[in-house]
Design a protein around this motif. Sequence first.
Motif, PDB file in Angstrom:
ATOM      1  N   THR A 113      -2.635  51.184 -29.146  1.00 45.63           N
ATOM      2  CA  THR A 113      -3.098  52.233 -28.248  1.00 45.63           C
ATOM      3  C   THR A 113      -4.617  52.155 -28.140  1.00 45.63           C
ATOM      4  O   THR A 113      -5.303  51.853 -29.114  1.00 45.63           O
ATOM      5  CB  THR A 113      -2.638  53.634 -28.715  1.00 45.63           C
ATOM      6  N   THR A 114      -5.125  52.403 -26.940  1.00 40.00           N
ATOM      7  CA  THR A 114      -6.558  52.456 -26.683  1.00 40.00           C
ATOM      8  C   THR A 114      -6.882  53.836 -26.146  1.00 40.00           C
ATOM      9  O   THR A 114      -6.200  54.319 -25.233  1.00 40.00           O
ATOM     10  CB  THR A 114      -6.980  51.376 -25.663  1.00 40.00           C
ATOM     11  N   ASN A 115      -7.896  54.479 -26.716  1.00 38.22           N
ATOM     12  CA  ASN A 115      -8.241  55.854 -26.367  1.00 38.22           C
ATOM     13  C   ASN A 115      -9.591  55.921 -25.660  1.00 38.22           C
ATOM     14  O   ASN A 115     -10.532  55.227 -26.042  1.00 38.22           O
ATOM     15  CB  ASN A 115      -8.270  56.714 -27.633  1.00 38.22           C
ATOM     16  N   PHE A 116      -9.655  56.792 -24.655  1.00 37.92           N
ATOM     17  CA  PHE A 116     -10.857  56.990 -23.855  1.00 37.92           C
ATOM     18  C   PHE A 116     -11.220  58.473 -23.822  1.00 37.92           C
ATOM     19  O   PHE A 116     -10.380  59.327 -24.122  1.00 37.92           O
ATOM     20  CB  PHE A 116     -10.634  56.509 -22.410  1.00 37.92           C
ATOM     21  N   GLU A 117     -12.477  58.776 -23.472  1.00 37.19           N
ATOM     22  CA  GLU A 117     -12.885  60.168 -23.288  1.00 37.19           C
ATOM     23  C   GLU A 117     -12.022  60.833 -22.223  1.00 37.19           C
ATOM     24  O   GLU A 117     -11.575  61.957 -22.388  1.00 37.19           O
ATOM     25  CB  GLU A 117     -14.363  60.244 -22.898  1.00 37.19           C
ATOM     26  N   ASN A 118     -11.784  60.149 -21.110  1.00 38.77           N
ATOM     27  CA  ASN A 118     -10.878  60.621 -20.064  1.00 38.77           C
ATOM     28  C   ASN A 118      -9.483  60.114 -20.420  1.00 38.77           C
ATOM     29  O   ASN A 118      -9.186  58.927 -20.304  1.00 38.77           O
ATOM     30  CB  ASN A 118     -11.312  60.087 -18.696  1.00 38.77           C
ATOM     31  N   THR A 119      -8.588  61.007 -20.855  1.00 48.15           N
ATOM     32  CA  THR A 119      -7.275  60.597 -21.353  1.00 48.15           C
ATOM     33  C   THR A 119      -6.399  59.948 -20.281  1.00 48.15           C
ATOM     34  O   THR A 119      -5.398  59.318 -20.621  1.00 48.15           O
ATOM     35  CB  THR A 119      -6.542  61.788 -21.989  1.00 48.15           C
ATOM     36  N   ASP A 120      -6.756  60.074 -18.995  1.00 44.38           N
ATOM     37  CA  ASP A 120      -6.003  59.386 -17.944  1.00 44.38           C
ATOM     38  C   ASP A 120      -6.108  57.865 -18.086  1.00 44.38           C
ATOM     39  O   ASP A 120      -5.266  57.137 -17.569  1.00 44.38           O
ATOM     40  CB  ASP A 120      -6.500  59.792 -16.554  1.00 44.38           C
ATOM     41  N   PHE A 121      -7.151  57.379 -18.766  1.00 38.60           N
ATOM     42  CA  PHE A 121      -7.346  55.948 -18.960  1.00 38.60           C
ATOM     43  C   PHE A 121      -6.641  55.421 -20.216  1.00 38.60           C
ATOM     44  O   PHE A 121      -6.567  54.210 -20.414  1.00 38.60           O
ATOM     45  CB  PHE A 121      -8.834  55.607 -19.065  1.00 38.60           C
ATOM     46  N   ASN A 122      -6.171  56.309 -21.099  1.00 38.97           N
ATOM     47  CA  ASN A 122      -5.529  55.867 -22.336  1.00 38.97           C
ATOM     48  C   ASN A 122      -4.402  54.888 -22.032  1.00 38.97           C
ATOM     49  O   ASN A 122      -3.686  55.033 -21.041  1.00 38.97           O
ATOM     50  CB  ASN A 122      -4.974  57.048 -23.125  1.00 38.97           C
ATOM     51  N   SER A 123      -4.240  53.898 -22.899  1.00 39.20           N
ATOM     52  CA  SER A 123      -3.166  52.924 -22.720  1.00 39.20           C
ATOM     53  C   SER A 123      -2.441  52.718 -24.038  1.00 39.20           C
ATOM     54  O   SER A 123      -2.992  52.952 -25.114  1.00 39.20           O
ATOM     55  CB  SER A 123      -3.719  51.593 -22.204  1.00 39.20           C
ATOM     56  N   ASN A 124      -1.186  52.285 -23.939  1.00 41.40           N
ATOM     57  CA  ASN A 124      -0.418  51.942 -25.129  1.00 41.40           C
ATOM     58  C   ASN A 124       0.606  50.887 -24.768  1.00 41.40           C
ATOM     59  O   ASN A 124       0.968  50.727 -23.607  1.00 41.40           O
ATOM     60  CB  ASN A 124       0.233  53.178 -25.757  1.00 41.40           C
ATOM     61  N   LEU A 125       1.062  50.158 -25.787  1.00 42.04           N
ATOM     62  CA  LEU A 125       2.014  49.076 -25.570  1.00 42.04           C
ATOM     63  C   LEU A 125       2.846  48.891 -26.840  1.00 42.04           C
ATOM     64  O   LEU A 125       2.306  48.855 -27.951  1.00 42.04           O
ATOM     65  CB  LEU A 125       1.276  47.774 -25.241  1.00 42.04           C
ATOM     66  N   LEU A 126       4.163  48.771 -26.653  1.00 38.59           N
ATOM     67  CA  LEU A 126       5.086  48.472 -27.742  1.00 38.59           C
ATOM     68  C   LEU A 126       5.738  47.131 -27.452  1.00 38.59           C
ATOM     69  O   LEU A 126       6.324  46.935 -26.379  1.00 38.59           O
ATOM     70  CB  LEU A 126       6.151  49.569 -27.863  1.00 38.59           C
ATOM     71  N   ASN A 127       5.613  46.182 -28.394  1.00 40.42           N
ATOM     72  CA  ASN A 127       6.168  44.829 -28.260  1.00 40.42           C
ATOM     73  C   ASN A 127       7.200  44.561 -29.332  1.00 40.42           C
ATOM     74  O   ASN A 127       7.044  45.008 -30.480  1.00 40.42           O
ATOM     75  CB  ASN A 127       5.080  43.765 -28.450  1.00 40.42           C
ATOM     76  N   LEU A 128       8.206  43.795 -28.974  1.00 35.67           N
ATOM     77  CA  LEU A 128       9.104  43.167 -29.932  1.00 35.67           C
ATOM     78  C   LEU A 128       8.608  41.740 -30.075  1.00 35.67           C
ATOM     79  O   LEU A 128       8.362  41.057 -29.077  1.00 35.67           O
ATOM     80  CB  LEU A 128      10.548  43.190 -29.420  1.00 35.67           C
ATOM     81  N   ASN A 129       8.422  41.287 -31.306  1.00 33.37           N
ATOM     82  CA  ASN A 129       7.893  39.955 -31.563  1.00 33.37           C
ATOM     83  C   ASN A 129       8.949  39.141 -32.309  1.00 33.37           C
ATOM     84  O   ASN A 129       9.363  39.526 -33.399  1.00 33.37           O
ATOM     85  CB  ASN A 129       6.635  40.066 -32.435  1.00 33.37           C
ATOM     86  N   LEU A 130       9.366  38.035 -31.733  1.00 34.73           N
ATOM     87  CA  LEU A 130      10.335  37.146 -32.372  1.00 34.73           C
ATOM     88  C   LEU A 130       9.622  35.865 -32.747  1.00 34.73           C
ATOM     89  O   LEU A 130       8.861  35.316 -31.937  1.00 34.73           O
ATOM     90  CB  LEU A 130      11.492  36.852 -31.415  1.00 34.73           C
ATOM     91  N   GLY A 131       9.851  35.379 -33.981  1.00 32.48           N
ATOM     92  CA  GLY A 131       9.121  34.183 -34.379  1.00 32.48           C
ATOM     93  C   GLY A 131       9.690  33.491 -35.596  1.00 32.48           C
ATOM     94  O   GLY A 131      10.740  33.855 -36.126  1.00 32.48           O
ATOM     95  N   ILE A 132       8.940  32.493 -36.020  1.00 28.35           N
ATOM     96  CA  ILE A 132       9.297  31.679 -37.168  1.00 28.35           C
ATOM     97  C   ILE A 132       8.012  31.311 -37.910  1.00 28.35           C
ATOM     98  O   ILE A 132       6.962  31.137 -37.295  1.00 28.35           O
ATOM     99  CB  ILE A 132      10.071  30.407 -36.725  1.00 28.35           C
ATOM    100  N   THR A 133       8.093  31.244 -39.241  1.00 27.64           N
ATOM    101  CA  THR A 133       6.954  30.761 -40.034  1.00 27.64           C
ATOM    102  C   THR A 133       7.369  29.477 -40.738  1.00 27.64           C
ATOM    103  O   THR A 133       8.519  29.326 -41.158  1.00 27.64           O
ATOM    104  CB  THR A 133       6.487  31.787 -41.092  1.00 27.64           C
ATOM    105  N   LEU A 134       6.427  28.563 -40.839  1.00 26.89           N
ATOM    106  CA  LEU A 134       6.648  27.291 -41.515  1.00 26.89           C
ATOM    107  C   LEU A 134       5.662  27.196 -42.663  1.00 26.89           C
ATOM    108  O   LEU A 134       4.457  27.118 -42.441  1.00 26.89           O
ATOM    109  CB  LEU A 134       6.455  26.127 -40.529  1.00 26.89           C
ATOM    110  N   GLU A 135       6.184  27.238 -43.870  1.00 28.06           N
ATOM    111  CA  GLU A 135       5.357  27.176 -45.085  1.00 28.06           C
ATOM    112  C   GLU A 135       5.767  25.947 -45.875  1.00 28.06           C
ATOM    113  O   GLU A 135       6.287  26.054 -46.982  1.00 28.06           O
ATOM    114  CB  GLU A 135       5.554  28.453 -45.911  1.00 28.06           C
TER     115      GLU A 135
END
Length: 170
Positions: A113-135
């Motif tokens: 989430t990003t917050n601004f003095e003018n709350t009309d500009f506030n933004s947010n984003l929810l992601n699902l992240n699928l992945g793999i790790t190689l160790e």
Amino acid sequence: MPIDVSTISYGMKYKLPFENKFSLGLLSGFNFPLGNQIISKKNHAFENTPSFVGGIVTTYEFSDKFSIDADAQYQEYFENVMDGYQNDFFLNTDIGYFVLPGIQLVTGLNYATTNFENTDFNSNLLNLNLGITLERAENFIIVLNSPINLMGQNTLKTNGFGFALTIMID
């Protein structure tokens, strides 16, 4: 460092002294523009203004194969940026399961989430992240992932692919 080499980011983590299945650490980082672009001194843009990030990170190991990681981060810029920006907040949770030694499947939820003095500009984003790790070696890890936008407000819908290489120095 992004592909256009316009900024560089430095980060570090400090592990607190917990010695069981639960671990906790502190993190901090800095993002610096490299100056290879036109920069307005009056109206600072996000991408060319230095910023600081601080937060906490935690892991709980249910077994040798299954664990959950979470972190919370706060970001603020060193100078005032356009549009009355105030701050950013990030919350991430990842669940990993080793299907083979050194190969882990990962699923994560990421909220920003990003917050601004003018709350009309506030933004947010929810992601699902699928992945793999190689160790496959003792001192480095490769992470491959693809974020899927689930919901958001005042932000671009994107598709992407991520690659990260982490090298640990003893």
